[in-house]
Design an enzyme around this catalytic site. Structure first.
Site: not given
Length: 358
Positions: A118, A122, A130, A191, A211, A261, A298
């Site tokens: 993350a 930023t 965190r 992530q 993720h 589909c 990071g």
């Protein structure tokens, strides 16, 4: 953009270990279409369309799933130790020295991977998870830290926050694209779900998004994958986005007639407790296993299996690990170089050392 992806297959209990009883993962098409209808009825007002954009920040699915849970206190995912919350900053001279050393290692490396968290986003206006209540970051404390303290985001920080739709790639994101083009970075393991790596121009083949990606959705039936210009995060339990697949398929076996589909589309966001996409994880493990240099940008390195990637590199003879993060991490003891700086500041110094800035 539409991508073709094979449907994941797993062995049923009856055929486990024998190769027999192989069946597609998940419920039937009928079940999923029923869930699409139910999702639309519960979540969409008559004045809204399924193409709506949600004004949310960061991992928006986490915010939604938290709001949808019972009144019981949510688990604490923030950093509990006060000293580990502290932010460390290298001096300008130290930053240049460390950047020069990493530049040398990158030139010597045959296979460098970068692991991002993350903290690389930023400066794009997306808060992390965190950072402490007294963080210097303009986006303010991390989401988990605010939750643990029962506090809202300060108004001064909230003014700097952007949605993942309006956020744009940072200097670090763009620099990684340049480093990849130069052959100095082979692969990025991320992530983040904000999609900024792809939007910065990094090839999909050079990226593992462990993720998921908030701008992608996949067909539960044919595996077609769509990359959208809007956020696609759906229901936190079923992952259904409320849309259906428009990929053309044969109307019947041997037929020349094509039809849509029509399979239900699902987001690929990974929530806590859910399994990672097998293909993404496999690629990340392959890249980490092949790497002789891993640069961590990071991330607090507190979520597995992402946090295991640098350890894989460190476990090999000659393997080097560099961590760039404001806070201490659980893998600091295995690093060859520890940098206290924002991602943008250090990557800028790195490009200077590599003489890649114009």
């Amino acid at each position: 953009q539409v991508y073709r992806k094979p449907v994941v297959m797993v062995a049923s209990a009856a055929g486990a270990g024998t190769g027999a009883g192989v069946a597609p993962v998940g419920p039937t098409r009928g079940d999923l279409l029923d869930q699409v209808t139910l999702f639309n009825k519960r979540n969409l007002r008559r004045s809204e369309t399924t193409e709506r954009q949600h004004p949310v920040v960061g991992v928006s699915s986490v915010a939604r799933s938290t709001a949808a849970t019972s009144e019981a206190a949510p688990p604490a995912y923030n950093i509990s130790e006060g000293e580990d919350k502290r932010e460390y900053f290298d001096s300008a001279k130290e930053l240049r020295t460390k950047a020069a050393l990493l530049a040398k290692w990158m030139a010597e490396s045959e296979h460098c991977v970068v692991c991002t968290g993350a903290g690389v986003s930023t400066s794009a206006g997306i808060p992390d998870f965190r950072s402490a209540m007294d963080t210097v970051l303009p986006t303010g404390p991390g989401a988990w830290e605010l939750q643990a303290n029962g506090e809202p985001r300060p108004a001064s920080a909230d003014a700097n926050v952007k949605t993942i739709v309006s956020a744009r790639p940072t200097f670090a994101h763009k620099a990684l694209v340049s480093l990849h083009k130069q052959g100095l970075v082979k692969h990025v393991i991320s992530q983040n779900v904000d999609g900024l790596h792809l939007r910065s121009g990094l090839p999909e083949s050079a990226l593992s998004e462990l993720h998921g990606n908030a701008f992608q959705e996949e067909c539960a039936e044919c595996g077609a994958r769509y990359l959208r210009h809007h956020e696609t995060i759906g229901d936190s339990r079923t992952h259904l986005t409320g849309r259906t697949c428009t990929r053309l398929v044969q109307a019947a076996e041997g037929s020349t007639v094509e039809m849509e589909c029509g399979g239900p589309l699902r987001d690929n966001i990974v929530h806590f407790g859910e399994s990672l996409d097998a293909a993404q994880l496999s690629m990340a493990l392959q890249q980490a296993s092949a790497a002789d240099l891993c640069v961590v940008l990071g991330t607090s390195c507190r979520v597995n299996p992402a946090a295991a990637m640098p350890r894989i590199v460190a476990s090999k003879t000659g393997g080097r690990v560099v961590v760039v993060n404001l806070q201490r991490t659980p893998i600091d003891d295995i690093t060859d170089l520890r940098v206290g700086a924002t991602c943008d500041d250090f990557v800028e110094a790195l490009l200077d050392a590599l003489r890649l800035r114009q």
